[in-house]
Design a protein around this motif. Sequence first.
Motif, mmCIF file in Angstrom:
data_model
loop_
_atom_site.group_PDB
_atom_site.id
_atom_site.type_symbol
_atom_site.label_atom_id
_atom_site.label_comp_id
_atom_site.label_asym_id
_atom_site.label_seq_id
_atom_site.Cartn_x
_atom_site.Cartn_y
_atom_site.Cartn_z
ATOM 1 N N UNK A 1 -29.454 12.127 8.972
ATOM 2 C CA UNK A 1 -28.362 12.115 9.910
ATOM 3 C C UNK A 1 -28.146 10.715 10.493
ATOM 4 N N UNK A 2 -29.243 9.979 10.708
ATOM 5 C CA UNK A 2 -29.149 8.624 11.256
ATOM 6 C C UNK A 2 -28.317 7.733 10.338
ATOM 7 N N UNK A 3 -28.517 7.844 9.022
ATOM 8 C CA UNK A 3 -27.768 7.015 8.092
ATOM 9 C C UNK A 3 -26.274 7.251 8.212
ATOM 10 N N UNK A 4 -25.857 8.500 8.399
ATOM 11 C CA UNK A 4 -24.434 8.822 8.547
ATOM 12 C C UNK A 4 -23.877 8.189 9.823
ATOM 13 N N UNK A 5 -24.645 8.212 10.901
ATOM 14 C CA UNK A 5 -24.219 7.609 12.169
ATOM 15 C C UNK A 5 -24.031 6.104 12.010
ATOM 16 N N UNK A 6 -24.991 5.456 11.374
ATOM 17 C CA UNK A 6 -24.915 4.009 11.169
ATOM 18 C C UNK A 6 -23.749 3.669 10.245
ATOM 19 N N UNK A 7 -23.612 4.398 9.158
ATOM 20 C CA UNK A 7 -22.524 4.155 8.208
ATOM 21 C C UNK A 7 -21.171 4.291 8.898
ATOM 22 N N UNK A 8 -21.009 5.290 9.744
ATOM 23 C CA UNK A 8 -19.754 5.491 10.479
ATOM 24 C C UNK A 8 -19.501 4.330 11.440
ATOM 25 N N UNK A 9 -20.549 3.873 12.111
ATOM 26 C CA UNK A 9 -20.416 2.739 13.037
ATOM 27 C C UNK A 9 -20.009 1.479 12.263
ATOM 28 N N UNK A 10 -20.579 1.273 11.084
ATOM 29 C CA UNK A 10 -20.233 0.100 10.273
ATOM 30 C C UNK A 10 -18.773 0.158 9.835
ATOM 31 N N UNK A 11 -18.296 1.332 9.499
ATOM 32 C CA UNK A 11 -16.885 1.504 9.136
ATOM 33 C C UNK A 11 -15.985 1.138 10.320
ATOM 34 N N UNK A 12 -16.380 1.539 11.508
ATOM 35 C CA UNK A 12 -15.625 1.195 12.716
ATOM 36 C C UNK A 12 -15.562 -0.323 12.899
ATOM 37 N N UNK A 13 -16.685 -1.003 12.670
ATOM 38 C CA UNK A 13 -16.725 -2.467 12.789
ATOM 39 C C UNK A 13 -15.798 -3.093 11.743
ATOM 40 N N UNK A 15 -13.139 -1.885 10.386
ATOM 41 C CA UNK A 15 -11.746 -1.676 10.791
ATOM 42 C C UNK A 15 -11.372 -2.547 11.993
ATOM 43 N N UNK A 16 -12.262 -2.645 12.975
ATOM 44 C CA UNK A 16 -11.984 -3.427 14.177
ATOM 45 C C UNK A 16 -11.804 -4.907 13.864
ATOM 46 N N UNK A 17 -12.670 -5.451 13.025
ATOM 47 C CA UNK A 17 -12.631 -6.878 12.713
ATOM 48 C C UNK A 17 -11.862 -7.204 11.431
ATOM 49 N N UNK A 18 -11.366 -6.176 10.727
ATOM 50 C CA UNK A 18 -10.693 -6.350 9.439
ATOM 51 C C UNK A 18 -11.590 -7.145 8.479
ATOM 52 N N UNK A 19 -12.786 -6.605 8.280
ATOM 53 C CA UNK A 19 -13.779 -7.224 7.403
ATOM 54 C C UNK A 19 -14.286 -6.187 6.408
ATOM 55 N N UNK A 54 -26.917 -2.751 13.718
ATOM 56 C CA UNK A 54 -25.492 -2.402 13.660
ATOM 57 C C UNK A 54 -24.888 -2.287 15.062
ATOM 58 N N UNK A 55 -25.691 -1.843 16.026
ATOM 59 C CA UNK A 55 -25.174 -1.614 17.374
ATOM 60 C C UNK A 55 -24.949 -2.907 18.158
ATOM 61 N N UNK A 56 -25.488 -4.027 17.694
ATOM 62 C CA UNK A 56 -25.330 -5.307 18.389
ATOM 63 C C UNK A 56 -24.311 -6.236 17.733
ATOM 64 N N UNK A 57 -23.839 -5.897 16.553
ATOM 65 C CA UNK A 57 -22.964 -6.803 15.812
ATOM 66 C C UNK A 57 -21.671 -7.139 16.553
ATOM 67 N N UNK A 58 -21.003 -6.153 17.091
ATOM 68 C CA UNK A 58 -19.734 -6.418 17.783
ATOM 69 C C UNK A 58 -19.958 -7.325 18.990
ATOM 70 N N UNK A 59 -20.912 -6.969 19.826
ATOM 71 C CA UNK A 59 -21.161 -7.739 21.047
ATOM 72 C C UNK A 59 -21.538 -9.188 20.736
ATOM 73 N N UNK A 60 -22.412 -9.408 19.781
ATOM 74 C CA UNK A 60 -22.849 -10.764 19.440
ATOM 75 C C UNK A 60 -21.697 -11.595 18.869
ATOM 76 N N UNK A 61 -20.890 -10.988 18.015
ATOM 77 C CA UNK A 61 -19.771 -11.715 17.433
ATOM 78 C C UNK A 61 -18.682 -12.005 18.458
ATOM 79 N N UNK A 62 -18.472 -11.098 19.391
ATOM 80 C CA UNK A 62 -17.502 -11.352 20.459
ATOM 81 C C UNK A 62 -18.019 -12.409 21.426
ATOM 82 N N UNK A 63 -19.295 -12.369 21.761
ATOM 83 C CA UNK A 63 -19.885 -13.345 22.675
ATOM 84 C C UNK A 63 -19.709 -14.767 22.156
#
Length: 123
Positions: A1-13, A15-19, A54-63
């Motif tokens: 189940x953890x892998x699905x959560x991470x994979x979904x979060x990566x998809x969100x990233x 889409x958000x960053x167009x990467x 995966x949970x820190x990627x957005x914050x670090x890249x925005x910072x």
Amino acid sequence: MMNAKITQHLLTIELQFDIQFPTLYKQFLVEIIQDQANYEIMDINQNYVSLYSYSDLIERNETYQIQEYEPDYLLIGQNGDQGYFIYVKPNHSSEIIYINDLGALDSLEMLPIAPTINDLTMP
């Protein structure tokens, strides 16, 4: 189940960053780093590197305003003021890991350090 959560979060990233995450790097995030808050390795130059989960990627890249200065790259970790990056331009797959000075983005060229995330660590 953890892998699905991470994979979904990566998809969100993506889409958000167009990467687009390279395959091996995405696999590394899902299977190796997982939910670890602080994942440290010793790179091939014997530097300690903190790789982001995966949970820190957005914050670090925005910072560090990475998408403003280096829109085709994603900051994936760091050692002090040295950033570790991966190329994420959609439809231009590359697994190469680069380093650059976080204080000189856009003025210094990205330097390749390893052909893949799996090759970044000391043997």
